[in-house]
Structures are given as C-alpha cells and as structure tokens.
Design an enzyme around this catalytic site. Structure first.
Site, mmCIF file in Angstrom:
data_model
loop_
_atom_site.group_PDB
_atom_site.id
_atom_site.type_symbol
_atom_site.label_atom_id
_atom_site.label_comp_id
_atom_site.label_asym_id
_atom_site.label_seq_id
_atom_site.Cartn_x
_atom_site.Cartn_y
_atom_site.Cartn_z
ATOM 1 N N SER A 37 33.005 53.801 34.650
ATOM 2 C CA SER A 37 33.950 54.337 33.984
ATOM 3 C C SER A 37 34.327 53.631 32.657
ATOM 4 C CB SER A 37 35.092 54.016 34.717
ATOM 5 O OG SER A 37 35.527 52.632 34.997
ATOM 6 N N GLY A 38 33.791 52.545 32.520
ATOM 7 C CA GLY A 38 33.898 51.844 31.243
ATOM 8 C C GLY A 38 34.721 50.369 31.592
ATOM 9 N N GLY A 39 35.376 50.594 32.907
ATOM 10 C CA GLY A 39 35.903 49.186 33.253
ATOM 11 C C GLY A 39 35.430 48.229 33.805
ATOM 12 N N CYS B 7 58.103 29.561 52.288
ATOM 13 C CA CYS B 7 59.015 30.401 52.394
ATOM 14 C C CYS B 7 59.501 31.222 53.572
ATOM 15 C CB CYS B 7 59.084 31.599 51.123
ATOM 16 S SG CYS B 7 60.483 32.167 50.811
ATOM 17 N N TYR B 8 59.282 32.291 54.035
ATOM 18 C CA TYR B 8 59.564 32.880 55.253
ATOM 19 C C TYR B 8 58.468 32.295 56.199
ATOM 20 C CZ TYR B 8 59.489 36.736 58.830
ATOM 21 O OH TYR B 8 59.641 37.478 59.718
ATOM 22 N N ASP C 73 35.308 46.940 36.808
ATOM 23 C CA ASP C 73 34.954 47.023 38.462
ATOM 24 C C ASP C 73 33.571 47.506 38.359
ATOM 25 O OD1 ASP C 73 37.345 45.644 38.594
ATOM 26 O OD2 ASP C 73 38.366 47.340 39.250
#
Ligand code: XMP
Length: 517
Positions: A225-227, A83-84, A229
């Site tokens: 965090s439970g996530g 594209c670009y 990552d």
C-alpha cells in the site's frame, strides 16, 4: 518451554493497556495482552514471570465490573495492579475501595513513604500521572502503604505476604517521569526477569516459520500500500522465500504525489522484488463520481480494490498464500488474544482489507508486534528510513481528504497541498514530532483578494491538521511552530491555484476524529 519469559498484561479496558505492554518490551522483556478472565493454566503455558492488571473505566464495586480469576493470586507469580488493577487487587485481598471525594486527573505530586520494592531508587517526591475517580480507602494490616498524594492517601501499596503491588497512578505514560524506573523495578527487582528478549529473535523466528510453511513451488502474494506495515511484511517475506514472493500494488488514483514511483523504486529497483502495479485510477474515479457520503466512498473504494486485486491475483500461478500486515493492536482489539473477552473496539474502518472468500491462506508475520517495533524491524530489513518511519495514511487515500465528491481537479489540489505540508514539516524537523499530518480540501469558497481583484468562485479552503497520538484512538492537536505554519500557508496559497485560504485545525480526538470524513 518454547515461549520466552513473558509478562501478561490483563486488559480491563484501560486506554493505556497497550502502552503498558510496550513499556515492558522496551526493557527487553516479552509481553502479551490477555483478556481479564485468562486462567492460571493459560498464563503458565505462556511462561509468565509476572502479571500486570491494567487500568480501566469501571468501578470495582459496581455490578458487572470486569474481574480476574482469584486463582491468579494463588500462582505465586508477582502481580502489579495499575489504577483499576490496584483497586481490584486490593479488593480481592481484603482492602476497601470507594469513590474519591474529588476525581484526580493529570499531573500530581507523589510523596514516596517507602522507597523500596516497586518504588526503589525513586526520589522522595516526584510527579505522577493520575486518572481516576475511585481510591483505595483502607487496606488493613496485610498491606503496606508506600506513597500518597494530596487527595489520595494510599497511592501505592504492597502486600506483606503475597507478591502483589499496586500503584494508583500510571507509570506507563511519559507524564510520569520515573515511570520507566517503576516498570524496571517490577520486571527486574520483583519478577526477577532476565531481560533477554530481542526483536531480532522475533524476526529470525518468523522468517524460519514462513520458510517451513511455504512449499518450494508455492507463491505468496503481498498487497503493498506504500505504508509501513505492508512494506515490512514484504521485506520479511522476501528474506524468507526470495522470488516466490509477488507484490501487488493497486494504484487507485487516490495516492499522494510520487507515491506510485516511491513504491516502484523501493520494491522493484532496490529490493528487486516482482512487483505488479494494477493501474486502476480511472475505474476508482468513475465509480466515485458524484458520491459525497464518506462511508459510501469507503465502501466503493473497498469494493473496487477487491475486484482489481482479485483480477491481478488470478494471473499469478501457484499462489496459495496472502501476506497481510496485521499488527498486534488489531489482534488485541479483535478479541483474539489469549483469554478472549477484551473489549471489541474497532480501531478504524478498515478499507483495503481483503475478504476470506479470496481463498488464500493468510500469512501475518507482524501479528505479535507493535507499530514502532515494526518500524525498527523495517530498518533492520533495509527499508529506507523515511519509509520505515512514515506517518500512517488512510486506506481510502485522498478520497477522505476531499470533503464531498472526488474530482480529478480536487485530487490535484489536495495532492499538491499535501506535498507542501510534508516537505515543510520535514524541513523544519517536525515530522517525527507529529504522529499524522493531513491537508484537507474543504468544499467551500471564501472571498479573497489576488492583485486588485476579489476572488470567490472556485477558490477553496485547505485545512491543515497535525495530531500527536500513540494509539490513534485519542489524539491531541499539535502546538506547531508558527513560522512553519506560516510557510505552509503562504506556499499553499502561492503555489496551489484555487486555494485562497488555509486554516489550522485545533481540535482533539475525541470529540473530533483525525480525518475530517
Ligand atoms: P479517525 O479519523 O477515525 O482516524 O480518527 C484514525 C486513524 O485511522 C485512519 N483512517 C483510516 N484508515 N481506512 C484506513 O485504513 C479508513 O477508512 C480510515 N479512516 C481513517 C486515520 O488516517 C487515522 O490514522
């Protein structure tokens, strides 16, 4: 040379740049994203086998349009302009770029006139995804035009003497069905890549580097965090340094149903890690009392998180390092990647981040990886499948899924609604098709009837939101199955007291955001 064979993707600010880099890696070739002004020397040091110039929003002929160094065209390394990137390459090498008579956006029929090189093995006509306002209008005798569409006469080119090819459409998106073949052609037929890069090697290399860095008496703290990552970060560290890892989980009272237990069973019971849970729900909730402004909520949650985390960390002797689950997109967006000067777009308001003043040295084992690569590594490291493939969840938790002030009562309502939503999309097989799902509690009462009575007071509305996205910067609402939506609605209304209405959010991002706050 230590670096693996690499494809450098120069970022001109296109929305699909990261997708290009991922597509390359899917073919077992390592890729990095660099700023547009990266030098030939820097690229050689990266061991580049090929260069891809990304798309971007600018016009190559306008003032201040991003460019790359002309010296890259003298490196004798194959370059693919998308594209670009195609327009820029053609302009540098003597072609002409103009504004198109009509913008082309969306699925377009491509007629392939030269089925070789980058377009080898393609059918004579195929669908491609276009998104551009400018086109290459003439290329002169130095180029061969290879394909066209109804409104773009030069939709793919190759230079006759230099290793430059360009495509006006986007092979990296799934809307271009032959896109993967086109990327393959570039990597293997044009760049001659070996395709011997393996995610597992990254894992082994990272583990070895961590072992080298952390001394025998030193400890590493990892905030869970439970996530996905932070979970994969912890699992990698445990592989590397065993019981010198201490995990800290801050229970802020804003978690989903069963979240704290899930973290405890996974990390303490299954992985046998040392896990310290800081139970701080009361502290978070009292500081959030009466606060309605979303950014103020985020600020408070961020502050209290740091306080609690710091108190916990002080109790851990010999802790010199802090492990964080920073991903490659965060590194790219912060402009820290090679060649600098990438657009500094902040993905989201990062709550839960820890300031440098905590005095730890950072270990960031996921810095070179994309999210889906992290998920695969997570499975290899033994994380339960459901945890490895979990949807993202915002750092401030359910606080941003309750519009207005957070109360214990509202947390309970939204927690139950969230659980029903998750259970139903899992049961219907829709969980993997949705990138993120949310139940949001709205601060309005609407009239309802229950039995023979009209209800109004303290009867809330829950908004259900499902989005589909790869980068979370743009997102489409999901055309979800009506039967599933119906079950979610009737279960929430029947099982969650104080909800008498459920609505489904059909807004895309932009202009709406994924979260409601
Ligand atoms: P928005 O609402 O900005 O969300 O379209 C994009 C992604 O970011 C997540 N999000 C957050 N994550 N702290 C986080 O860690 C936050 O304050 C926050 N706000 C939104 C959101 O869930 C989505 O995945």
């Amino acid at each position: 040379m230590n670096n693996p064979e690499t494809i450098a993707v120069l970022d001109f600010g296109g929305q699909y740049t990261q997708l290009i880099a991922r597509r390359v890696r899917e073919h077992s070739v390592h890729s990095v994203i660099t700023g547009p002004m990266v030098t030939a020397e820097e690229l050689r040091a990266l061991n580049v086998a090929g260069i891809i110039l990304s798309g971007g929003p600018a016009s190559v002929y306008s003032d201040g349009a991003p460019r790359c160094r002309d010296e890259l065209f003298e490196m004798n390394v194959p370059i693919l302009g998308i594209c670009y990137g195609m327009q820029l390459g053609c302009q540098v090498l003597g072609g002409d770029v103009r504004s198109a008579e009509s913008r082309e956006f969306g699925r377009t029929r491509l007629e392939v006139t030269s089925r070789d090189g980058i377009l080898a093995h393609l059918p004579g006509t195929t669908d491609v995804w276009m998104s551009h306002g400018d086109i290459v209008t003439s290329v002169g005798g130095e180029f061969v035009s290879m394909a066209r569409t109804a409104s773009c006469p030069i939709a793919a080119v190759r230079h006759r003497t230099r290793p430059f090819v360009g495509v006006q459409f986007h092979p990296e998106v799934t809307h271009t069905p032959e896109g993967s073949l086109i990327v393959r052609n570039f990597l293997f037929e044009i760049c001659g890549c070996k395709g011997d890069w393996r995610l597992g090697d990254v894992l082994e290399g990272t583990i070895a580097a961590i072992r080298q860095r952390v001394g025998p008496d030193e400890r590493v703290i990892c905030g869970l965090s439970g996530g996905v990552d932070s979970s994969v970060t912890a699992a990698m560290l445990q592989r590397a340094i065993g019981d010198r890892l201490v995990c800290v989980f801050v229970d802020n009272g804003l978690m989903r149903l069963g979240e704290v237990e899930l973290v405890e069973t996974t990390f303490r019971d299954h992985f046998k890690m040392e896990l310290r849970v800081a139970r701080a729900a009361d502290r978070f909730l009292s500081r959030l009392d009466g606060v309605a402004d979303p950014q103020e909520k985020r600020r408070i949650i961020g502050h209290v998180f740091i306080e609690v985390f710091q108190e916990e960390a002080r109790r851990i002797p010999n802790a010199r390092f802090l492990a964080q689950g920073t991903l490659y997109p965060d590194v790219v967006e912060s402009g820290e990647s090679v060649g600098g000067a990438t657009a500094k777009i902040k993905l989201h308001h990062n709550v839960g981040g820890l300031p440098e003043t905590l005095g730890f040295e950072l270990i960031e084992p996921l810095r070179t990886l994309f999210k889906d690569e992290v998920r695969y590594l997570g499975e290899q490291l033994g994380l339960p499948h459901d945890l490895a493939w979990r949807h993202p969840f915002p750092g401030p938790g359910l606080a941003v899924r309750i519009i207005g002030p957070v109360t214990c009562e509202k947390l309970e309502i939204v927690r139950q609604a969230d659980k029903i939503v998750t259970d139903e999309i899992v049961a219907a097989g829709w969980y993997p098709k949705i990138s993120q799902a949310a139940a949001v509690l709205l601060p309005i009462s609407t009239v309802g009837v229950m039995g023979d009575e009209r209800t109004y007071q303290d009867q809330y509305v829950v908004a259900v939101r499902f989005v589909e996205t790869t980068d979370f910067m743009t997102a489409d609402w999901v055309h979800a199955d009506y039967g599933m939506l119906g079950r979610i609605s009737s279960r929430i209304i029947n099982e969650v007291r104080q909800v008498n209405r459920v609505v489904y959010d059909i807004s895309s991002k932009p202009p709406a955001t994924i979260e409601w706050e």
